[in-house]
Scaffold this motif. Structure first.
Motif, PDB file in Angstrom:
ATOM      1  N   LYS A 102     -18.554  73.615 -16.943  1.00 18.44           N
ATOM      2  CA  LYS A 102     -18.518  73.017 -18.279  1.00 18.44           C
ATOM      3  C   LYS A 102     -19.253  73.904 -19.284  1.00 18.44           C
ATOM      4  N   PHE A 103     -20.416  74.415 -18.903  1.00 20.14           N
ATOM      5  CA  PHE A 103     -21.209  75.263 -19.791  1.00 20.14           C
ATOM      6  C   PHE A 103     -20.418  76.511 -20.206  1.00 20.14           C
ATOM      7  N   TYR A 104     -19.909  77.242 -19.228  1.00 26.85           N
ATOM      8  CA  TYR A 104     -19.214  78.492 -19.544  1.00 26.85           C
ATOM      9  C   TYR A 104     -17.874  78.251 -20.241  1.00 26.85           C
ATOM     10  N   ARG A 105     -17.160  77.224 -19.833  1.00 23.48           N
ATOM     11  CA  ARG A 105     -15.842  76.949 -20.415  1.00 23.48           C
ATOM     12  C   ARG A 105     -15.966  76.235 -21.763  1.00 23.48           C
ATOM     13  N   ASP A 106     -16.659  75.117 -21.799  1.00 22.49           N
ATOM     14  CA  ASP A 106     -16.662  74.266 -22.993  1.00 22.49           C
ATOM     15  C   ASP A 106     -17.693  74.681 -24.037  1.00 22.49           C
ATOM     16  N   ILE A 107     -18.792  75.267 -23.612  1.00 20.59           N
ATOM     17  CA  ILE A 107     -19.857  75.642 -24.553  1.00 20.59           C
ATOM     18  C   ILE A 107     -19.698  77.088 -25.028  1.00 20.59           C
ATOM     19  N   LEU A 108     -19.488  78.017 -24.083  1.00 19.17           N
ATOM     20  CA  LEU A 108     -19.407  79.432 -24.440  1.00 19.17           C
ATOM     21  C   LEU A 108     -17.985  79.934 -24.658  1.00 19.17           C
ATOM     22  N   GLY A 109     -16.982  79.134 -24.314  1.00 21.07           N
ATOM     23  CA  GLY A 109     -15.605  79.502 -24.642  1.00 21.07           C
ATOM     24  C   GLY A 109     -14.861  80.328 -23.615  1.00 21.07           C
ATOM     25  N   PHE A 110     -15.363  80.423 -22.382  1.00 24.21           N
ATOM     26  CA  PHE A 110     -14.621  81.123 -21.340  1.00 24.21           C
ATOM     27  C   PHE A 110     -13.363  80.331 -20.993  1.00 24.21           C
ATOM     28  N   GLU A 111     -12.313  81.028 -20.622  1.00 23.68           N
ATOM     29  CA  GLU A 111     -11.077  80.399 -20.173  1.00 23.68           C
ATOM     30  C   GLU A 111     -11.066  80.379 -18.647  1.00 23.68           C
ATOM     31  N   LEU A 112     -10.786  79.229 -18.066  1.00 21.99           N
ATOM     32  CA  LEU A 112     -10.667  79.122 -16.607  1.00 21.99           C
ATOM     33  C   LEU A 112      -9.312  79.697 -16.217  1.00 21.99           C
ATOM     34  N   ILE A 113      -9.320  80.822 -15.496  1.00 21.28           N
ATOM     35  CA  ILE A 113      -8.093  81.517 -15.113  1.00 21.28           C
ATOM     36  C   ILE A 113      -7.556  80.998 -13.783  1.00 21.28           C
ATOM     37  N   GLU A 114      -8.430  80.920 -12.785  1.00 25.89           N
ATOM     38  CA  GLU A 114      -8.051  80.447 -11.455  1.00 25.89           C
ATOM     39  C   GLU A 114      -9.207  79.671 -10.845  1.00 25.89           C
ATOM     40  N   GLU A 115      -8.874  78.640 -10.100  1.00 27.26           N
ATOM     41  CA  GLU A 115      -9.886  77.832  -9.427  1.00 27.26           C
ATOM     42  C   GLU A 115      -9.425  77.618  -7.980  1.00 27.26           C
TER      43      GLU A 115
END
Length: 134
Positions: free
Chosen positions: A21-34
């Motif tokens: 959540k921090f990296y994706r929603d706060i800093l704007g990283f895009e989740l590419i693969e999980e």
């Protein structure tokens, strides 16, 4: 000579959902693969910000990872360049995250610009920086 560049950093976490959540929603990283259940890990995922990649993973199953002391040798932090540091800080503060203060200030001047630092849920220090005056 061949072209060389840094491809990614890997960050391990005991609290995958909070770090994601921090990296994706706060800093704007895009989740590419999980990838759940990846090589005896609960998760191993790839995130991207611009041309920069991050591998975010949990420890092995039933393994509790140790906290890294920021006063040890090795990588101390990584930095994200932003267009408007003041705006980024205001947004992140509204979402409930605190910054590491220096001389009582969240944002402080260094050579060639201004910066601030905050700590990600798993303990990684993230620097945000721009080159404009406040």
């Amino acid at each position: 000579m061949t072209t060389k560049f840094v491809h990614h950093i890997c960050i391990q976490t005991n609290n995958y959902e909070e770090s994601l959540k921090f990296y994706r929603d706060i800093l704007g990283f895009e989740l590419i693969e999980e990838f759940p259940n990846f090589h005896n890990r609960y998760y191993n995922s790839w995130l991207k910000l611009g041309a920069f990649y991050m591998e975010l993973q949990t420890g092995k199953l039933d393994e509790n990872l140790n906290y890294v002391n920021p006063k040890t040798q090795g990588i101390n932090h990584f930095c994200i360049w932003v267009d408007d540091l003041v705006k980024e800080v205001q947004t992140i503060k509204q979402l409930g995250y605190d910054f590491i203060l220096k001389n009582g200030e969240e944002i402080y001047q260094v050579e060639n610009g201004y910066l601030c630092k905050l700590i990600a849920p798993e303990g990684t220090i993230v620097e945000l920086r721009d080159n404009r005056g406040i």
